[in-house]
Design a protein around this motif. Sequence first.
Motif, mmCIF file in Angstrom:
data_model
loop_
_atom_site.group_PDB
_atom_site.id
_atom_site.type_symbol
_atom_site.label_atom_id
_atom_site.label_comp_id
_atom_site.label_asym_id
_atom_site.label_seq_id
_atom_site.Cartn_x
_atom_site.Cartn_y
_atom_site.Cartn_z
ATOM 1 N N SER A 209 8.427 -11.102 7.412
ATOM 2 C CA SER A 209 7.347 -11.869 8.039
ATOM 3 C C SER A 209 6.049 -11.710 7.263
ATOM 4 C CB SER A 209 7.147 -11.407 9.492
ATOM 5 O OG SER A 209 8.314 -11.612 10.248
ATOM 6 N N TRP A 210 5.782 -10.515 6.771
ATOM 7 C CA TRP A 210 4.592 -10.272 5.955
ATOM 8 C C TRP A 210 4.611 -11.160 4.711
ATOM 9 C CZ3 TRP A 210 -0.135 -8.342 5.310
ATOM 10 C CH2 TRP A 210 -0.572 -7.944 4.036
ATOM 11 N N ASN A 213 4.204 -14.840 5.511
ATOM 12 C CA ASN A 213 2.804 -15.130 5.814
ATOM 13 C C ASN A 213 2.011 -15.399 4.535
ATOM 14 O OD1 ASN A 213 1.133 -14.670 8.631
ATOM 15 N ND2 ASN A 213 3.276 -14.038 8.775
ATOM 16 N N HIS A 214 2.289 -14.653 3.479
ATOM 17 C CA HIS A 214 1.619 -14.889 2.208
ATOM 18 C C HIS A 214 1.936 -16.281 1.683
ATOM 19 C CE1 HIS A 214 -0.418 -11.171 1.344
ATOM 20 N NE2 HIS A 214 0.668 -10.457 1.566
ATOM 21 N N TRP A 216 2.865 -18.968 3.323
ATOM 22 C CA TRP A 216 2.272 -20.018 4.153
ATOM 23 C C TRP A 216 0.760 -20.066 4.025
ATOM 24 C CZ3 TRP A 216 5.669 -18.727 9.036
ATOM 25 C CH2 TRP A 216 6.976 -19.170 8.787
ATOM 26 N N ARG A 217 0.110 -18.909 3.877
ATOM 27 C CA ARG A 217 -1.342 -18.927 3.672
ATOM 28 C C ARG A 217 -1.700 -19.600 2.353
ATOM 29 N NH1 ARG A 217 -1.324 -13.749 5.715
ATOM 30 N NH2 ARG A 217 -1.421 -12.871 3.619
ATOM 31 N N ARG A 226 2.017 -19.057 11.407
ATOM 32 C CA ARG A 226 2.001 -17.759 10.735
ATOM 33 C C ARG A 226 1.748 -16.641 11.728
ATOM 34 N NH1 ARG A 226 -1.802 -20.531 7.280
ATOM 35 N NH2 ARG A 226 -3.450 -19.119 7.950
ATOM 36 N N ALA A 230 4.272 -13.465 13.007
ATOM 37 C CA ALA A 230 3.877 -12.057 12.904
ATOM 38 C C ALA A 230 3.913 -11.380 14.272
ATOM 39 C CB ALA A 230 2.487 -11.946 12.287
ATOM 40 N N ALA A 255 -1.650 -9.068 8.692
ATOM 41 C CA ALA A 255 -1.270 -10.461 8.407
ATOM 42 C C ALA A 255 -1.962 -11.421 9.371
ATOM 43 C CB ALA A 255 0.251 -10.613 8.500
ATOM 44 N N SER A 259 -4.791 -14.374 8.526
ATOM 45 C CA SER A 259 -4.631 -15.768 8.944
ATOM 46 C C SER A 259 -5.851 -16.252 9.720
ATOM 47 C CB SER A 259 -3.360 -15.918 9.797
ATOM 48 O OG SER A 259 -2.211 -15.773 9.002
#
Length: 405
Positions: A209-210, A213-214, A216-217, A226, A230, A255, A259
């Motif tokens: 998930s971490w 998240n990167h 998607w950001r 995101r 998390a 995370a 976001s």
Amino acid sequence: MPDDNTKTSFKDRVRFFRNRAGLSRAVLGELCGRSAEWVKAIENGNIGMPGLSMLIRLAEILRVEDLAEFTGERRLTTATYSRHSHEQAPVIARTLSTYPLVTSGREPMSADALAANVSQAWLVWHGSATQRTALVPILPRLLEDARTAVQLLEGGERRRALVSLAQIYHLFQLYLSFQPYPELVLLCGDRAMQAAQDADSPQAIAAASWYLNHVWRDANEAAEGRIELAREASSLLRPDEEEEDRSLWGLLQLAISLSHAKTGRRGDAEHHWDEARGAAQSLTGHHPWLMFGTAMVDAYAVTIAADLTLGHEATRQGDRIDLHAVPSKTRTAFHLAEVARGFHLRREPVAIVHLLNRAYAVSPDTIAYNQFTRGVISELMVTGGSTVRDEARALAHKIRLVPTA
């Protein structure tokens, strides 16, 4: 358009087209997935021209058909927005798309041996100044061994091999990041999550998930998705019982904070950063390959402030971090570049070049692929004073932003 589009600055053109469209800063920021403060920072000249994907998004929202109406006399060159590619990237890309058949007669590597090899690969990634070059001889064989183990092992051994497979995909994602392979970066994130779920491991799911998240950001995907991922992953952990779970729980709070910062929600960003730091302070050290710990959380405070366009706060946070406590060359170089981003918000080019040169000395690989570095150095070669221009051009040659003589 403005009366003389060749003489007006980018900030003036954004304001002109926003007013023409009848949009408030808050509405434009929301449509871009950012905040009103972000739009204000652009229109005040506190941050420069965004990346190409965001520039296109702005043009679509403001109904600007020709990007030249946005960029004016500043041409969009390949050097400004292209992503540098490692010379062995095609080999790594082919490895991901190759599926060798595994015969039942082959002896799979044990889950313990595979995990040990993955741990060694993480040491290489964090310990080398040229991480990508160092990983090239390792990654293809590591992936082949993991795929074989997952196919031939059974029960608990197979689940442990799947946990290692998820980490291998994280390493592939890191290798390919900030290169012209966005679809493969997303593929790595997706495969890592699938392996983590197949392993039925809350810890592996949290790590995946971490990394998602990167992805998607960087792609400016909706923050809500995101954050929800998390939150769901953190709910699977037992932070009050296990230190590793507490470390991963804190990582996911970080995370969520990042976001919120990306979309200008300062209060929420600071709240979750506080949660992350509390978790980090309760640990006996740092996570062995994710590097989560107090030093990492403190360093990300710079990123959060910079994403909120708070230049003075970003540099203030930069003064208090202890980068010697971050046991990773690539993270140290990245966080130095983030402090430089804070000085960019403050329009202090001498500090920017100084910090980026420091970061390059720590990890040339990290800085050569850093998109802020490539963008700001391209800018300073034109707009900086004579000394800054010379230093910017020297660094541009080092990171192959411009060809060497």
